[in-house]
Write a protein that holds these residues in place. Structure first.
Motif, PDB file in Angstrom:
ATOM      1  N   VAL A  52      -4.371  44.128   9.196  1.00 49.02           N
ATOM      2  CA  VAL A  52      -4.568  44.979   8.015  1.00 49.02           C
ATOM      3  C   VAL A  52      -5.630  46.039   8.296  1.00 49.02           C
ATOM      4  CG1 VAL A  52      -5.414  45.010   5.631  1.00 49.02           C
ATOM      5  CG2 VAL A  52      -3.787  43.245   6.355  1.00 49.02           C
ATOM      6  N   GLY A  53      -6.738  45.636   8.936  1.00 51.37           N
ATOM      7  CA  GLY A  53      -7.788  46.594   9.281  1.00 51.37           C
ATOM      8  C   GLY A  53      -7.294  47.682  10.211  1.00 51.37           C
ATOM      9  N   VAL A  54      -6.519  47.287  11.223  1.00 48.66           N
ATOM     10  CA  VAL A  54      -5.979  48.251  12.184  1.00 48.66           C
ATOM     11  C   VAL A  54      -4.996  49.199  11.497  1.00 48.66           C
ATOM     12  CG1 VAL A  54      -4.412  48.445  14.163  1.00 48.66           C
ATOM     13  CG2 VAL A  54      -6.349  46.875  14.264  1.00 48.66           C
ATOM     14  N   ILE A  55      -4.168  48.655  10.610  1.00 46.19           N
ATOM     15  CA  ILE A  55      -3.205  49.490   9.893  1.00 46.19           C
ATOM     16  C   ILE A  55      -3.919  50.560   9.067  1.00 46.19           C
ATOM     17  CG2 ILE A  55      -1.524  49.481   7.995  1.00 46.19           C
ATOM     18  CD1 ILE A  55      -0.644  46.678   9.082  1.00 46.19           C
ATOM     19  N   ILE A  56      -4.963  50.164   8.359  1.00 45.17           N
ATOM     20  CA  ILE A  56      -5.683  51.118   7.505  1.00 45.17           C
ATOM     21  C   ILE A  56      -6.403  52.171   8.348  1.00 45.17           C
ATOM     22  CG2 ILE A  56      -7.586  51.371   5.864  1.00 45.17           C
ATOM     23  CD1 ILE A  56      -6.775  48.605   4.745  1.00 45.17           C
ATOM     24  N   VAL A  57      -7.173  51.719   9.355  1.00 43.99           N
ATOM     25  CA  VAL A  57      -7.935  52.662  10.187  1.00 43.99           C
ATOM     26  C   VAL A  57      -6.990  53.584  10.951  1.00 43.99           C
ATOM     27  CG1 VAL A  57      -9.514  52.860  12.149  1.00 43.99           C
ATOM     28  CG2 VAL A  57      -9.926  51.132  10.380  1.00 43.99           C
ATOM     29  N   GLY A  58      -5.911  53.018  11.508  1.00 41.00           N
ATOM     30  CA  GLY A  58      -4.963  53.832  12.263  1.00 41.00           C
ATOM     31  C   GLY A  58      -4.315  54.910  11.423  1.00 41.00           C
ATOM     32  N   HIS A  59      -3.987  54.569  10.186  1.00 38.16           N
ATOM     33  CA  HIS A  59      -3.376  55.573   9.321  1.00 38.16           C
ATOM     34  C   HIS A  59      -4.403  56.592   8.823  1.00 38.16           C
ATOM     35  CE1 HIS A  59       0.196  52.929   9.135  1.00 38.16           C
ATOM     36  NE2 HIS A  59       0.825  54.063   8.901  1.00 38.16           N
ATOM     37  N   ILE A  60      -5.641  56.186   8.632  1.00 33.24           N
ATOM     38  CA  ILE A  60      -6.684  57.155   8.270  1.00 33.24           C
ATOM     39  C   ILE A  60      -6.792  58.226   9.351  1.00 33.24           C
ATOM     40  CG2 ILE A  60      -9.188  57.472   8.046  1.00 33.24           C
ATOM     41  CD1 ILE A  60      -9.267  54.773   6.576  1.00 33.24           C
ATOM     42  N   ILE A  61      -6.799  57.791  10.615  1.00 33.09           N
ATOM     43  CA  ILE A  61      -6.940  58.726  11.739  1.00 33.09           C
ATOM     44  C   ILE A  61      -5.656  59.526  11.952  1.00 33.09           C
ATOM     45  CG2 ILE A  61      -7.335  58.914  14.227  1.00 33.09           C
ATOM     46  CD1 ILE A  61      -9.005  56.308  13.983  1.00 33.09           C
ATOM     47  N   GLY A  62      -4.528  58.828  12.082  1.00 32.40           N
ATOM     48  CA  GLY A  62      -3.271  59.509  12.375  1.00 32.40           C
ATOM     49  C   GLY A  62      -2.850  60.469  11.288  1.00 32.40           C
ATOM     50  N   ASN A  63      -3.069  60.083  10.027  1.00 32.58           N
ATOM     51  CA  ASN A  63      -2.671  60.959   8.929  1.00 32.58           C
ATOM     52  C   ASN A  63      -3.573  62.174   8.807  1.00 32.58           C
ATOM     53  OD1 ASN A  63      -1.027  58.645   8.421  1.00 32.58           O
ATOM     54  ND2 ASN A  63      -0.828  59.324   6.312  1.00 32.58           N
ATOM     55  N   ALA A  64      -4.799  62.086   9.332  1.00 32.11           N
ATOM     56  CA  ALA A  64      -5.674  63.261   9.353  1.00 32.11           C
ATOM     57  C   ALA A  64      -5.064  64.349  10.232  1.00 32.11           C
ATOM     58  CB  ALA A  64      -7.059  62.874   9.871  1.00 32.11           C
ATOM     59  N   VAL A  65      -4.439  63.947  11.330  1.00 22.89           N
ATOM     60  CA  VAL A  65      -3.756  64.914  12.199  1.00 22.89           C
ATOM     61  C   VAL A  65      -2.595  65.555  11.438  1.00 22.89           C
ATOM     62  CG1 VAL A  65      -2.387  65.175  14.308  1.00 22.89           C
ATOM     63  CG2 VAL A  65      -4.432  63.736  14.320  1.00 22.89           C
ATOM     64  N   MET A  66      -1.791  64.734  10.748  1.00 22.52           N
ATOM     65  CA  MET A  66      -0.699  65.290   9.941  1.00 22.52           C
ATOM     66  C   MET A  66      -1.237  66.261   8.878  1.00 22.52           C
ATOM     67  SD  MET A  66       1.784  61.968   9.258  1.00 22.52           S
ATOM     68  CE  MET A  66       2.989  62.939   8.330  1.00 22.52           C
ATOM     69  N   GLY A  67      -2.345  65.882   8.231  1.00 29.47           N
ATOM     70  CA  GLY A  67      -2.912  66.723   7.189  1.00 29.47           C
ATOM     71  C   GLY A  67      -3.400  68.060   7.715  1.00 29.47           C
ATOM     72  N   LEU A  68      -3.983  68.070   8.916  1.00 31.87           N
ATOM     73  CA  LEU A  68      -4.475  69.323   9.493  1.00 31.87           C
ATOM     74  C   LEU A  68      -3.328  70.245   9.890  1.00 31.87           C
ATOM     75  CD1 LEU A  68      -7.473  68.001  11.640  1.00 31.87           C
ATOM     76  CD2 LEU A  68      -7.592  69.353   9.535  1.00 31.87           C
ATOM     77  N   ILE A  69      -2.267  69.669  10.446  1.00 35.57           N
ATOM     78  CA  ILE A  69      -1.092  70.488  10.741  1.00 35.57           C
ATOM     79  C   ILE A  69      -0.512  71.044   9.435  1.00 35.57           C
ATOM     80  CG2 ILE A  69       1.285  70.445  11.578  1.00 35.57           C
ATOM     81  CD1 ILE A  69      -0.587  70.394  13.870  1.00 35.57           C
ATOM     82  N   ALA A  70      -0.554  70.247   8.365  1.00 37.51           N
ATOM     83  CA  ALA A  70      -0.072  70.708   7.063  1.00 37.51           C
ATOM     84  C   ALA A  70      -0.892  71.899   6.568  1.00 37.51           C
ATOM     85  CB  ALA A  70      -0.116  69.570   6.045  1.00 37.51           C
ATOM     86  N   VAL A  71      -2.208  71.842   6.748  1.00 36.88           N
ATOM     87  CA  VAL A  71      -3.076  72.962   6.358  1.00 36.88           C
ATOM     88  C   VAL A  71      -2.724  74.211   7.159  1.00 36.88           C
ATOM     89  CG1 VAL A  71      -5.457  73.813   6.450  1.00 36.88           C
ATOM     90  CG2 VAL A  71      -4.976  71.536   5.529  1.00 36.88           C
ATOM     91  N   GLU A  72      -2.505  74.033   8.445  1.00 36.03           N
ATOM     92  CA  GLU A  72      -2.129  75.164   9.304  1.00 36.03           C
ATOM     93  C   GLU A  72      -0.819  75.785   8.817  1.00 36.03           C
ATOM     94  OE1 GLU A  72      -1.563  76.017  14.107  1.00 36.03           O
ATOM     95  OE2 GLU A  72      -2.422  74.110  13.446  1.00 36.03           O
ATOM     96  N   GLY A  73       0.150  74.938   8.486  1.00 28.87           N
ATOM     97  CA  GLY A  73       1.416  75.447   7.971  1.00 28.87           C
ATOM     98  C   GLY A  73       1.236  76.187   6.656  1.00 28.87           C
ATOM     99  N   TYR A  74       0.384  75.660   5.777  1.00 24.65           N
ATOM    100  CA  TYR A  74       0.126  76.333   4.502  1.00 24.65           C
ATOM    101  C   TYR A  74      -0.533  77.690   4.715  1.00 24.65           C
ATOM    102  CZ  TYR A  74      -2.385  77.734   0.332  1.00 24.65           C
ATOM    103  OH  TYR A  74      -2.885  78.485  -0.703  1.00 24.65           O
ATOM    104  N   GLU A  75      -1.555  77.739   5.545  1.00 23.36           N
ATOM    105  CA  GLU A  75      -2.307  78.986   5.727  1.00 23.36           C
ATOM    106  C   GLU A  75      -1.468  80.079   6.376  1.00 23.36           C
ATOM    107  OE1 GLU A  75      -6.879  77.228   6.001  1.00 23.36           O
ATOM    108  OE2 GLU A  75      -5.870  77.896   7.841  1.00 23.36           O
ATOM    109  N   MET A  76      -0.589  79.721   7.295  1.00 19.48           N
ATOM    110  CA  MET A  76       0.227  80.709   7.998  1.00 19.48           C
ATOM    111  C   MET A  76       1.604  80.905   7.366  1.00 19.48           C
ATOM    112  SD  MET A  76      -1.620  81.902  10.503  1.00 19.48           S
ATOM    113  CE  MET A  76      -2.970  81.813   9.314  1.00 19.48           C
ATOM    114  N   GLY A  77       2.081  79.905   6.596  1.00 20.40           N
ATOM    115  CA  GLY A  77       3.414  79.984   6.015  1.00 20.40           C
ATOM    116  C   GLY A  77       4.529  79.865   7.035  1.00 20.40           C
TER     117      GLY A  77
END
Length: 427
Positions: A52-77
């Motif tokens: 459970v700990g690994v699942i939570i920490v892993g998704h916190i880290i991995g989803n941050a990468v997804m979120g940053l790519i999402a920001v890049e897509g938003y800013e550039m369209g």
């Protein structure tokens, strides 16, 4: 060309995706049999608490990468593969785009195979078996879902996300109620998988979605909606299914979700989960393959590509067994761990933004190849393969196989490539 099928910047006044809409898109992507299987890999080697700990920490880290790519897509369209032009150059982005196109067709086939196997096993309990028919039905539904286009997805996505949330919570409740949770949480792990390798197994899943994220966040109304809709939608769904997979494996030693579904006698609700999750996961592969192809050939008709990718994915699913190419597809995925590291470092650290028109100007300064970035990308890709190939294909690589078995392949590759690219560009 219908709006949503071009690779030119989406004007902010024409963007329709709210935070809730992007949440629905990525929640649907995270409800997947693949997540169930991945969660089952964590136990009983790790205790359930550790998992459970690994699942939570892993998704916190991995989803941050997804979120940053999402920001890049938003800013550039712009879609993800067009954004990769900033680091690699316009011609330089063609090779990773071709790899992404091929892997998305492959993953379309894999998801149709998984969904059809599950549907066939369930329908057999009602006295009907028709694996090829399930492949064709699911492939047709996925293609039609994709073909209607981004402007018409909102109702489909929100309704399916709501149904999947209800069904998934019910599945979790049935699972938790069936097993003595207190006793399972206190059971020690058997060993064999270290925490770092387990963490890599979790992080690898959201990283595998990174080449697709900006294809959808470019339609976001706000930057917060782009980041948090992507982050939370996938975080909640994927973490939930990782947990259910880990729980059932530590409880009964069953890592096959189809076997679990049959054992529970879940019947019709399980069928709905399988059909909806196959649609909401696989249509992302089909749409992004079509948009990726337009980065290779900007004048191509993306809607025709949707039909072609859907047909090819369905045909592959009918002809080839999944174990023939799933390991190969995971190895190809290493190209995008390396690419994502370069894209984020280039956009947020080195250049701190792009000019969207420059990314589309085929006679401008980015028209050719950026060889330093391509060299780092190729080196990172080779490093990932060296780390992962023994676990996937049984080929031992001195030193690298040892690192891969201890630390996994995604985390070391991402960190190495980010550092190398920064040093090369700042030299």
């Amino acid at each position: 060309m219908e709006e949503g099928y071009e690779i030119t910047p989406v004007a902010k006044e024409r963007r329709k995706f709210s935070l809730l809409m992007l949440f629905a898109v990525w929640f649907g992507a995270g409800i997947s049999i693949a997540e169930f299987w991945a969660g089952a890999l964590l136990t009983p080697a790790l205790s359930l608490w550790a998992a459970v700990g690994v699942i939570i920490v892993g998704h916190i880290i991995g989803n941050a990468v997804m979120g940053l790519i999402a920001v890049e897509g938003y800013e550039m369209g712009l879609p993800t593969m067009v954004l990769s032009r900033g680091a690699l150059g316009i011609k330089g982005s063609i090779l990773p785009s071709a790899l992404n196109y091929l892997q998305l067709i492959g993953w379309t086939a894999v998801m149709l195979i998984v969904g059809a196997n599950a549907m066939n096993a369930l329908s057999a309990t009602f006295g009907f078996e028709g694996y090829p028919l399930w492949i064709i039905l699911l492939g047709t539904l996925v293609t039609l879902w994709t073909y209607v286009g981004p402007r018409r997805w909102e109702a489909l996505e929100k309704i399916s996300a709501l149904l999947l949330l209800i069904l998934s919570l019910w599945l979790t409740y049935v699972t938790v109620k069936k097993f003595p949770i207190g006793e399972l949480l206190s059971r020690p792990g058997t060993g064999g998988v270290g925490v770092m390798l387990a963490l890599d197994l979790v992080i690898a899943m959201p990283l595998s979605w990174a080449p697709l994220v900006a294809d959808y966040s470019r339609f976001a109304k706000t930057k917060k909606g782009a980041f948090w809709g992507t982050y939370l939608g996938y975080f909640i769904a994927s973490s939930l299914f990782y947990f259910v997979g880990a729980l059932t494996n530590v409880a009964v030693g069953e890592s096959d979700p189809i076997g679990i579904i049959l054992a529970y006698g879940l019947g019709i609700p399980a069928m709905l989960i399988i059909i909806l999750s196959t649609l909401t996961t696989t249509f992302l592969d089909v749409y992004s393959a079509a948009i990726t192809y337009k980065n290779i050939s900007p004048r191509a008709d993306a809607k025709k590509q949707v039909l072609l990718v859907g047909a090819l994915g369905t045909l592959l699913a009918l002809v080839f067994p999944v174990d023939r190419y799933e390991g190969f597809l995971i190895l190809i995925g290493g190209a995008f761990v390396s690419l994502t590291a370069i894209m984020l470092t280039d956009y947020f650290v080195v250049r701190k933004g792009y000019d969207p028109e420059e990314l589309l100007d085929e006679s401008g300064p980015l028209a050719g190849y950026r060889w330093r970035a391509l060299s780092v990308w190729g080196l990172g890709f080779a490093f990932y393969i060296g780390l992962a190939v023994e676990g996937l294909l049984g080929i031992h690589v001195p030193i690298l196989s040892g690192i891969g078995s201890a630390l996994g392949s995604s985390i070391p590759t991402f960190l190495l490539v980010s550092l190398l690219y920064y040093l090369v560009e700042r030299r």
